[in-house]
Scaffold this active site. Structure first.
Site, PDB file in Angstrom:
ATOM      1  N   ASP A   1      43.239  40.495  44.677  1.00 50.14           N
ATOM      2  CA  ASP A   1      41.902  40.149  44.238  1.00 50.14           C
ATOM      3  C   ASP A   1      42.656  39.131  42.932  1.00 50.14           C
ATOM      4  OD1 ASP A   1      39.159  41.044  43.366  1.00 50.14           O
ATOM      5  OD2 ASP A   1      40.254  40.882  41.445  1.00 50.14           O
TER       6      ASP A   1
ATOM      7  N   LYS B   1      37.248  34.330  42.457  1.00 51.54           N
ATOM      8  CA  LYS B   1      35.900  34.463  41.868  1.00 51.54           C
ATOM      9  C   LYS B   1      35.544  33.174  41.311  1.00 51.54           C
ATOM     10  CE  LYS B   1      37.135  39.252  40.948  1.00 51.54           C
ATOM     11  NZ  LYS B   1      38.544  39.495  40.358  1.00 51.54           N
TER      12      LYS B   1
ATOM     13  N   HIS C   1      31.422  35.782  39.581  1.00 51.64           N
ATOM     14  CA  HIS C   1      32.238  36.677  38.759  1.00 51.64           C
ATOM     15  C   HIS C   1      31.316  37.498  37.763  1.00 51.64           C
ATOM     16  CE1 HIS C   1      36.521  37.031  36.741  1.00 51.64           C
ATOM     17  NE2 HIS C   1      35.729  38.188  36.599  1.00 51.64           N
TER      18      HIS C   1
ATOM     19  N   TYR D   1      41.724  34.483  35.646  1.00 49.73           N
ATOM     20  CA  TYR D   1      43.131  35.038  35.531  1.00 49.73           C
ATOM     21  C   TYR D   1      44.359  34.188  35.245  1.00 49.73           C
ATOM     22  CZ  TYR D   1      40.383  39.064  37.318  1.00 49.73           C
ATOM     23  OH  TYR D   1      39.368  40.124  37.847  1.00 49.73           O
TER      24      TYR D   1
ATOM     25  N   LEU E   1      41.530  52.758  37.521  1.00 48.98           N
ATOM     26  CA  LEU E   1      42.252  53.769  36.780  1.00 48.98           C
ATOM     27  C   LEU E   1      42.007  54.015  35.402  1.00 48.98           C
ATOM     28  CD1 LEU E   1      45.851  52.515  38.136  1.00 48.98           C
ATOM     29  CD2 LEU E   1      44.367  54.339  38.960  1.00 48.98           C
TER      30      LEU E   1
ATOM     31  N   GLY F   1      44.911  44.370  42.201  1.00 45.05           N
ATOM     32  CA  GLY F   1      44.222  43.695  41.003  1.00 45.05           C
ATOM     33  C   GLY F   1      45.421  42.742  40.322  1.00 45.05           C
TER      34      GLY F   1
END
Ligand SMILES: NC(=O)c1ccc[n+]([C@@H]2O[C@H](COP(=O)([O-])OP(=O)(O)OC[C@H]3O[C@@H](n4cnc5c(N)ncnc54)[C@H](OP(=O)(O)O)[C@@H]3O)[C@@H](O)[C@H]2O)c1
Length: 312
Positions: free
Chosen positions: A45, A78, A111, A50, A211, A20
């Site tokens: 990814d 995305k 997305h 981002y 996580l 990620g």
């Protein structure tokens, strides 16, 4: 080592573990991707929003120059919610490819199911300072994404943050079925209903925030890394809480994309294929569900395509 890849309905497959890159700081992301590739990660990814596709592209180009093969990589990006208009889909994809330095994507995801106002402003607001919504329906966006497959720009297309009813609509009306739905999932948000639906329909589920995003999104409370049950299970296998969270997902066939920019945590997160949780421990993790969602996107709650009015 079993279960290293998830089978896609396209006939291809994707690594069950990916990196990620959301919130990977500028300058830090390129290094993290290179370290991850050195450690054996092959699935990365990212997303337009981002703002790190160019940096990731640099890392990929460098590592491919050192012998990493393009066909061994699985690169996911995305389509952002401001690009849902059918005329914007091809340019958005081409732009991502150009930044990533690639001539095809392994997987391109929508997305979010909702559209925002069209344009280059990724955070559009209306005259009241509220998020400016767009009115393109995700089915029209999907049909434009199908053409990217026809053009050979993407090997597979998929969804992200779609609920079951929305997936059903795409499955019923689309020409190409989605390969993947990427959704938030961790021990406190197991998404069992959605996973069952995806499995029945041949759609791979990818878990983001696997996580529980400790320390990001102001979300410590949802991170299962401090959960005493997860810790006790980890102790039994000589594994960390993070490794238990990730192993639980891949063992139930879910792809995971933990983010780290820290070399030792990148390594830790990759060491999840050398142990197996017992049925009892799988059930114990599953029982931790409390439907605790980190990314609620409440600013889109008034949008008809906001997905979280329905249980996952
Ligand atoms: N489709 C979507 O809408 C969507 C939404 C959110 C995220 N995503 C994707 O999913 C990826 C993962 O989600 P996320 O980044 O939000 O959350 P996450 O992977 O659950 O958590 C990342 C955080 O955990 C820390 N961390 C990593 N490994 C650790 C370990 N072994 N022990 C303790 N802490 C650890 C990282 O810090 P360090 O870097 O310091 O290690 C980072 O702060 C994103 O990066 C993005 O690619 C997709």
């Amino acid at each position: 080592m079993a279960m290293l890849r998830a089978q896609l309905r396209t006939g291809g497959s994707m690594p069950l573990l990916g990196l990620g890159t959301w919130a990977a700081l500028e300058g830090e992301c390129c290094k993290a991707v290179k370290t991850a590739l050195d450690l054996g990660y092959r699935h990365i990814d990212t997303a337009e929003i981002y703002l790190n596709e160019r940096e990731i592209g640099q890392a990929l180009t460098e590592k491919m120059g050192e012998g990493v093969k393009r066909e061994d990589l699985f690169i996911v990006t995305k389509l952002f919610e401001t690009r849902h208009h059918p005329d914007d889909v091809l340019p958005a994809c081409q732009n991502s490819l150009q930044k990533l330095g690639l001539d095809y994507l392994d997987l391109y995801l929508m997305h979010w199911p909702y559209a925002s106002k069209r344009g280059d402003n990724l955070h559009p607001v209306d005259e009241n300072g509220q998020r400016a919504y767009g009115d393109t329906h995700y089915l029209d966006t999907w049909k434009a994404m199908e053409k990217l497959v026809d053009a050979g720009l993407v090997k597979a297309i998929g969804l992200s943050n779609f609920n079951i009813s929305q997936m059903e609509e795409i499955l019923t009306n689309g020409r190409i079925k989605p390969a993947v739905n990427q959704v938030e999932s961790h021990p406190y948000l197991t998404c069992n209903r959605l996973l069952k639906y995806c499995t029945e329909k041949g759609i791979v589920m990818t878990a983001y925030c696997p996580l529980g995003a400790p320390g990001v999104h102001g979300s410590d409370y949802t991170s299962a890394l401090n959960d005493p049950i997860i810790k006790t299970i980890g102790d039994k296998y000589g594994k960390s809480a993070a490794q238990v969270c990730l192993r639980w997902q891949v063992q139930r066939g879910v792809v995971v994309i933990p983010k780290s920019s820290n070399p030792s945590r990148l390594k830790e997160n990759s060491q999840i294929f050398d142990f197996e949780l017992s049925e009892e421990d799988m059930a114990a993790v599953n029982d931790l569900n409390r439907d605790a969602r980190i990314l609620k996107k409440e600013e889109y709650q008034r949008h008809p395509h906001w997905p979280f009015g329905e249980p996952f």
